[in-house]
Design an enzyme around this catalytic site. Structure first.
Site, PDB file in Angstrom:
ATOM      1  N   ASP A   1      29.700 -64.169  37.214  1.00 52.87           N
ATOM      2  CA  ASP A   1      28.945 -64.561  38.401  1.00 52.87           C
ATOM      3  C   ASP A   1      28.399 -63.324  39.106  1.00 52.87           C
ATOM      4  OD1 ASP A   1      29.037 -67.359  38.337  1.00 52.87           O
ATOM      5  OD2 ASP A   1      31.094 -67.367  39.097  1.00 52.87           O
TER       6      ASP A   1
ATOM      7  N   ASP B   1      29.701 -75.779  37.113  1.00 54.50           N
ATOM      8  CA  ASP B   1      30.284 -74.562  37.680  1.00 54.50           C
ATOM      9  C   ASP B   1      30.611 -74.816  39.149  1.00 54.50           C
ATOM     10  OD1 ASP B   1      30.953 -71.945  38.344  1.00 54.50           O
ATOM     11  OD2 ASP B   1      28.953 -71.116  37.967  1.00 54.50           O
TER      12      ASP B   1
HETATM   13 ZN    ZN Z   1      28.744 -69.216  37.827  1.00 58.81          ZN
END
Ligand code: ZN
Length: 189
Positions: free
Chosen positions: A11, A147
């Protein structure tokens, strides 16, 4: 790797597209040197097209950009694919599926966010399940990813709705024993 994860999801946050700030290419590059696992890079950054070449060089296997983050969506997806990397397109919970429809043919994966991009540990928003189900109907061959807030209470419905790539953060990292956390999750699939 020892706990049998299938890929690493990175991320990347820029403090602009999302209020939080994480890391960039050096972490991707460092992980590439350490592992053969798939490196799945999720760019939560404004104008991600600026950094596609660097992340490709840093060893990304997949790069996902946000439809909300650029007006160069198609060109960026094409650029990612032209570099031999899988191209993904993400949408936040408030963004309707229609926004990504024009780009589906340029995507290898679609990421339905089940929290607002930017922070770990948020509660799962079920709007992602509707999106997954409608995308699964429409694109039987597409990799569909979810997610945010994926854990032992939500993972089974994600799979039922059509997700095949399940991003899990806190439900692993907040446990002491990653192996048993993963075993528990796998047992629910
Ligand atoms: Zn992510």
């Amino acid at each position: 790797e020892a706990a049998d994860v299938k890929a690493l999801h990175l991320d990347v946050m820029d403090g602009r597209f999302v209020p939080n700030l994480t890391y960039g290419m050096p972490i991707c590059e460092g992980l590439r040197r350490k592992t053969d696992l798939v490196l799945d890079v999720h760019l939560m950054i404004e104008n991600p097209e600026r950094f596609v070449p660097q992340f490709c060089e840093a060893g990304a296997d997949a790069i996902t950009i946000h439809v909300e983050a650029t007006d160069q969506v198609e060109a960026t997806l094409r650029d990612i694919r032209d570099r031999g990397v899988a191209a993904g397109l993400a949408l936040n919970p408030d963004t309707p599926v229609e926004e990504i429809e024009p780009y589906l043919e340029h995507c290898d994966l679609v990421l339905a966010m089940s929290v607002n991009a930017g922070f770990g540990g948020q509660k799962f928003n079920p709007v992602a399940l509707e999106k997954l189900a409608s995308l699964r109907k429409r694109c039987p061959e597409m990799f569909l990813q979810v997610d945010g807030g994926v854990n032992s209470s939500t993972i089974a419905e994600c799979v039922q709705a059509g997700a095949d790539l399940l991003v899990v953060g806190s439900a692993i990292f907040r446990k002491e024993d990653y192996q048993s956390a993963l075993n528990d999750l796998y047992s629910l699939l």
